[in-house]
Design a protein around this motif. Sequence first.
Motif, PDB file in Angstrom:
ATOM      1  N   ALA A  49       0.823  -1.210   0.000  1.00  0.00           N
ATOM      2  CA  ALA A  49       0.000   0.000   0.000  1.00  0.00           C
ATOM      3  C   ALA A  49       0.859   1.263   0.000  1.00  0.00           C
ATOM      4  O   ALA A  49       2.026   1.254   0.409  1.00  0.00           O
ATOM      5  CB  ALA A  49      -0.919   0.008   1.216  1.00  0.00           C
ATOM      6  N   GLU A  50       0.254   2.364  -0.446  1.00  0.00           N
ATOM      7  CA  GLU A  50       0.926   3.657  -0.404  1.00  0.00           C
ATOM      8  C   GLU A  50       0.597   4.328   0.927  1.00  0.00           C
ATOM      9  O   GLU A  50      -0.574   4.558   1.226  1.00  0.00           O
ATOM     10  CB  GLU A  50       0.445   4.534  -1.559  1.00  0.00           C
ATOM     11  CG  GLU A  50       1.110   5.908  -1.583  1.00  0.00           C
ATOM     12  CD  GLU A  50       0.605   6.768  -2.728  1.00  0.00           C
ATOM     13  OE1 GLU A  50       0.784   7.996  -2.660  1.00  0.00           O
ATOM     14  OE2 GLU A  50       0.024   6.205  -3.675  1.00  0.00           O
ATOM     15  N   PRO A  51       1.585   4.620   1.756  1.00  0.00           N
ATOM     16  CA  PRO A  51       1.318   5.236   3.067  1.00  0.00           C
ATOM     17  C   PRO A  51       0.487   6.508   2.938  1.00  0.00           C
ATOM     18  O   PRO A  51       0.746   7.346   2.076  1.00  0.00           O
ATOM     19  CB  PRO A  51       2.724   5.526   3.614  1.00  0.00           C
ATOM     20  CG  PRO A  51       3.608   4.533   2.930  1.00  0.00           C
ATOM     21  CD  PRO A  51       3.026   4.368   1.556  1.00  0.00           C
ATOM     22  N   GLY A  52      -0.505   6.625   3.782  1.00  0.00           N
ATOM     23  CA  GLY A  52      -1.362   7.799   3.793  1.00  0.00           C
ATOM     24  C   GLY A  52      -2.633   7.646   2.990  1.00  0.00           C
ATOM     25  O   GLY A  52      -3.561   8.450   3.147  1.00  0.00           O
ATOM     26  N   MET A  62      -5.556   0.142   7.898  1.00  0.00           N
ATOM     27  CA  MET A  62      -6.256  -0.019   6.629  1.00  0.00           C
ATOM     28  C   MET A  62      -6.660   1.325   6.019  1.00  0.00           C
ATOM     29  O   MET A  62      -6.717   1.473   4.804  1.00  0.00           O
ATOM     30  CB  MET A  62      -7.484  -0.908   6.819  1.00  0.00           C
ATOM     31  CG  MET A  62      -7.135  -2.351   7.131  1.00  0.00           C
ATOM     32  SD  MET A  62      -8.600  -3.381   7.433  1.00  0.00           S
ATOM     33  CE  MET A  62      -9.372  -3.368   5.815  1.00  0.00           C
ATOM     34  N   LEU A  63      -6.951   2.297   6.871  1.00  0.00           N
ATOM     35  CA  LEU A  63      -7.414   3.598   6.386  1.00  0.00           C
ATOM     36  C   LEU A  63      -6.267   4.566   6.089  1.00  0.00           C
ATOM     37  O   LEU A  63      -6.496   5.664   5.575  1.00  0.00           O
ATOM     38  CB  LEU A  63      -8.357   4.224   7.414  1.00  0.00           C
ATOM     39  CG  LEU A  63      -9.673   3.467   7.626  1.00  0.00           C
ATOM     40  CD1 LEU A  63     -10.389   3.975   8.861  1.00  0.00           C
ATOM     41  CD2 LEU A  63     -10.567   3.566   6.409  1.00  0.00           C
ATOM     42  N   THR A  64      -5.045   4.152   6.414  1.00  0.00           N
ATOM     43  CA  THR A  64      -3.891   5.034   6.183  1.00  0.00           C
ATOM     44  C   THR A  64      -2.776   4.339   5.406  1.00  0.00           C
ATOM     45  O   THR A  64      -1.626   4.784   5.444  1.00  0.00           O
ATOM     46  CB  THR A  64      -3.319   5.538   7.528  1.00  0.00           C
ATOM     47  OG1 THR A  64      -2.876   4.402   8.295  1.00  0.00           O
ATOM     48  CG2 THR A  64      -4.347   6.313   8.307  1.00  0.00           C
ATOM     49  N   GLY A  65      -3.099   3.260   4.724  1.00  0.00           N
ATOM     50  CA  GLY A  65      -2.076   2.583   3.937  1.00  0.00           C
ATOM     51  C   GLY A  65      -0.997   1.938   4.760  1.00  0.00           C
ATOM     52  O   GLY A  65       0.160   1.852   4.338  1.00  0.00           O
ATOM     53  N   GLY A  66      -1.346   1.463   5.961  1.00  0.00           N
ATOM     54  CA  GLY A  66      -0.398   0.705   6.776  1.00  0.00           C
ATOM     55  C   GLY A  66       0.213   1.453   7.940  1.00  0.00           C
ATOM     56  O   GLY A  66       1.032   0.878   8.668  1.00  0.00           O
ATOM     57  N   ARG A  82      -2.366  10.130  19.001  1.00  0.00           N
ATOM     58  CA  ARG A  82      -2.140  10.903  17.775  1.00  0.00           C
ATOM     59  C   ARG A  82      -2.535  10.051  16.576  1.00  0.00           C
ATOM     60  O   ARG A  82      -1.743   9.235  16.094  1.00  0.00           O
ATOM     61  CB  ARG A  82      -0.673  11.322  17.664  1.00  0.00           C
ATOM     62  CG  ARG A  82      -0.206  12.281  18.766  1.00  0.00           C
ATOM     63  CD  ARG A  82       1.189  12.805  18.455  1.00  0.00           C
ATOM     64  NE  ARG A  82       1.653  13.740  19.459  1.00  0.00           N
ATOM     65  CZ  ARG A  82       2.426  13.396  20.489  1.00  0.00           C
ATOM     66  NH1 ARG A  82       2.808  12.127  20.634  1.00  0.00           N
ATOM     67  NH2 ARG A  82       2.821  14.289  21.370  1.00  0.00           N
ATOM     68  N   LEU A  83      -3.760  10.243  16.116  1.00  0.00           N
ATOM     69  CA  LEU A  83      -4.223   9.543  14.925  1.00  0.00           C
ATOM     70  C   LEU A  83      -3.865  10.356  13.685  1.00  0.00           C
ATOM     71  O   LEU A  83      -3.693  11.572  13.761  1.00  0.00           O
ATOM     72  CB  LEU A  83      -5.736   9.331  14.994  1.00  0.00           C
ATOM     73  CG  LEU A  83      -6.243   8.549  16.216  1.00  0.00           C
ATOM     74  CD1 LEU A  83      -7.755   8.398  16.151  1.00  0.00           C
ATOM     75  CD2 LEU A  83      -5.565   7.186  16.315  1.00  0.00           C
ATOM     76  N   ASP A  84      -3.755   9.684  12.563  1.00  0.00           N
ATOM     77  CA  ASP A  84      -3.380  10.368  11.327  1.00  0.00           C
ATOM     78  C   ASP A  84      -4.369  11.489  11.036  1.00  0.00           C
ATOM     79  O   ASP A  84      -5.588  11.288  11.045  1.00  0.00           O
ATOM     80  CB  ASP A  84      -3.358   9.361  10.172  1.00  0.00           C
ATOM     81  CG  ASP A  84      -2.706   9.938   8.929  1.00  0.00           C
ATOM     82  OD1 ASP A  84      -3.406  10.653   8.184  1.00  0.00           O
ATOM     83  OD2 ASP A  84      -1.514   9.677   8.704  1.00  0.00           O
ATOM     84  N   GLU A  85      -3.846  12.682  10.767  1.00  0.00           N
ATOM     85  CA  GLU A  85      -4.700  13.866  10.599  1.00  0.00           C
ATOM     86  C   GLU A  85      -5.562  13.802   9.344  1.00  0.00           C
ATOM     87  O   GLU A  85      -6.531  14.550   9.209  1.00  0.00           O
ATOM     88  CB  GLU A  85      -3.837  15.120  10.555  1.00  0.00           C
ATOM     89  CG  GLU A  85      -2.841  15.147   9.405  1.00  0.00           C
ATOM     90  CD  GLU A  85      -1.949  16.381   9.440  1.00  0.00           C
ATOM     91  OE1 GLU A  85      -1.264  16.621   8.420  1.00  0.00           O
ATOM     92  OE2 GLU A  85      -1.932  17.087  10.463  1.00  0.00           O
ATOM     93  N   GLY A 119      -6.859  10.860  -2.501  1.00  0.00           N
ATOM     94  CA  GLY A 119      -6.927   9.487  -2.027  1.00  0.00           C
ATOM     95  C   GLY A 119      -8.092   9.226  -1.129  1.00  0.00           C
ATOM     96  O   GLY A 119      -8.399   8.081  -0.843  1.00  0.00           O
ATOM     97  N   TRP A 120      -8.784  10.272  -0.628  1.00  0.00           N
ATOM     98  CA  TRP A 120      -9.894  10.053   0.309  1.00  0.00           C
ATOM     99  C   TRP A 120     -11.246  10.183  -0.365  1.00  0.00           C
ATOM    100  O   TRP A 120     -12.256   9.907   0.248  1.00  0.00           O
ATOM    101  CB  TRP A 120      -9.809  11.058   1.459  1.00  0.00           C
ATOM    102  CG  TRP A 120      -8.771  10.645   2.441  1.00  0.00           C
ATOM    103  CD1 TRP A 120      -7.482  11.068   2.493  1.00  0.00           C
ATOM    104  CD2 TRP A 120      -8.903   9.696   3.491  1.00  0.00           C
ATOM    105  NE1 TRP A 120      -6.812  10.448   3.518  1.00  0.00           N
ATOM    106  CE2 TRP A 120      -7.660   9.603   4.139  1.00  0.00           C
ATOM    107  CE3 TRP A 120      -9.964   8.900   3.940  1.00  0.00           C
ATOM    108  CZ2 TRP A 120      -7.436   8.762   5.214  1.00  0.00           C
ATOM    109  CZ3 TRP A 120      -9.749   8.065   5.013  1.00  0.00           C
ATOM    110  CH2 TRP A 120      -8.496   8.001   5.636  1.00  0.00           C
TER     111      TRP A 120
END
Length: 504
Positions: A134-137, A239-243, A270-273, A334-335
Amino acid sequence: MEPRDATGDVLGNTATGDAIGDVPVGYSVAGYRISGLIGAGAWGRVYAGCSEADGSRVAVKVLPPGRLTPGQRRTLAELTRREIRFSRRADHPQLIRTLAVVTLRDPGRPALDGAVALVMERAERSLQQLLQDAEPGRPLPRAGPMLAELCTGLAHMHGRGWVHGDLKPGNVLLMADGGVRLADFGLTTELEGTHAYVPPLGSLDHVPPEWWSQRSGPRGIQLRPGADVWAFGVLAHQMLTGGLHPFLGATARARGLAAQAYARGVTPLRLDERLPAGWRALIADCLAVDQAVRPEAGRLAARLWALQSPPPRRWNRIGRLVTVALLAAAPAAGWAGLPGRVSPPPPAAPVAGALPPDADVPTALREPIDRAARACPEPEISPAFLAALLKAESGFDPAAARPETQEYGIAMWTPSVFKAWAQDGDGDGRKDYMSAPDAIITMGNYVCWLDQQLKRRGTGGDLHGLVAAGYRTSDKTVADAGGVPERVRPHVDLVLRYLAQYGG
């Protein structure tokens, strides 16, 4: 004398080709022939195989008997007992099915003699492999629906009194039809009251904070179902952030230490923004430090399915259909299209088997019928088919009852059967067979499983009719009859007549 398993079934051991690991290519296990090694772990190996009868693909997990210390042998024996015990009881579309369990008897091959082999459904790949590519992010394709399916299987396990104990990407399998299955039940154990006891094993970056503070006693570490919910929260973030893991660290242990620091209040969560608000809230709830306030898997599944649904709509005063929600600003790359962040939708493609506008299906039932159909990957389980089933069962009457056969509600559930499959369709935290949404969503899940079972059994005939017959009887009854049993033929004909009226 031919090798046999513990029940006396011949295992067969003719091998051709070179050895791959401990099991040679061509080796036959309970009617399935080994074709190659898929992977190896600390306790065993998994091989690709196929049925000698029909060529269907399987995975064969072999747990070796030797080359272990006494302590390792005891642990392996306990893991094997757990996996066999649960695999023989597991029966849900989101849980990997075990087709056979045998003990190999082959004195000519000491490395295999006494090994336990589990023949299971074979997946295309694991979630771990998907995340590696997967592509991160960026979220994985179908991340939202896959998480909802996975949580539905987890809720089923918890509802039946089991804790998985080792939820991680490597134990989530992706099937050829695009569905997901939860697998590897070596740490799965039954609840005793509020707790279960598991060996001190598991993926260090997916275990909850309480795992680290528990002392391992003679029976292992105490865990509650909330441990699976914590692991699910970590998995959802990945899964929602590419790993990307919600707790930073270069190794699994470092990420586990970061989770402990968060649990002690040393660092914030700290969850991905880039996560949409709805998903951030859901993951944060799963990662609550106090396991008592983490959502139950059943309620979590209802929230996940709600995130898949389009926002509610109504007619405005001048007659135009409008969405009752504020559209978010242009989504990050990507979202677009991920549930939880709304963007202006393209023209909707027609849904296969969608209900025609003039069908006699009550308006209030259309949304749960459509949602139940969309949750099933099998094309036969369409809104039109579910509506036809409901009309034949109850005439769309939520208060329908046949006390003489103990069948109640719009889907005519027998309470004990409903309990085994129950889902919360209306999000009120309860599972009630007299609630139309609960009954319909549960019906969709059950007939989806019936469809898959009948396909696996190779039962001939029209699948709509077979599934309708299976709902009235069982998949085994239909398979044994080789089609629709005569005693339910009038009911099945009624379902098919309604299905034709709805354009199915």
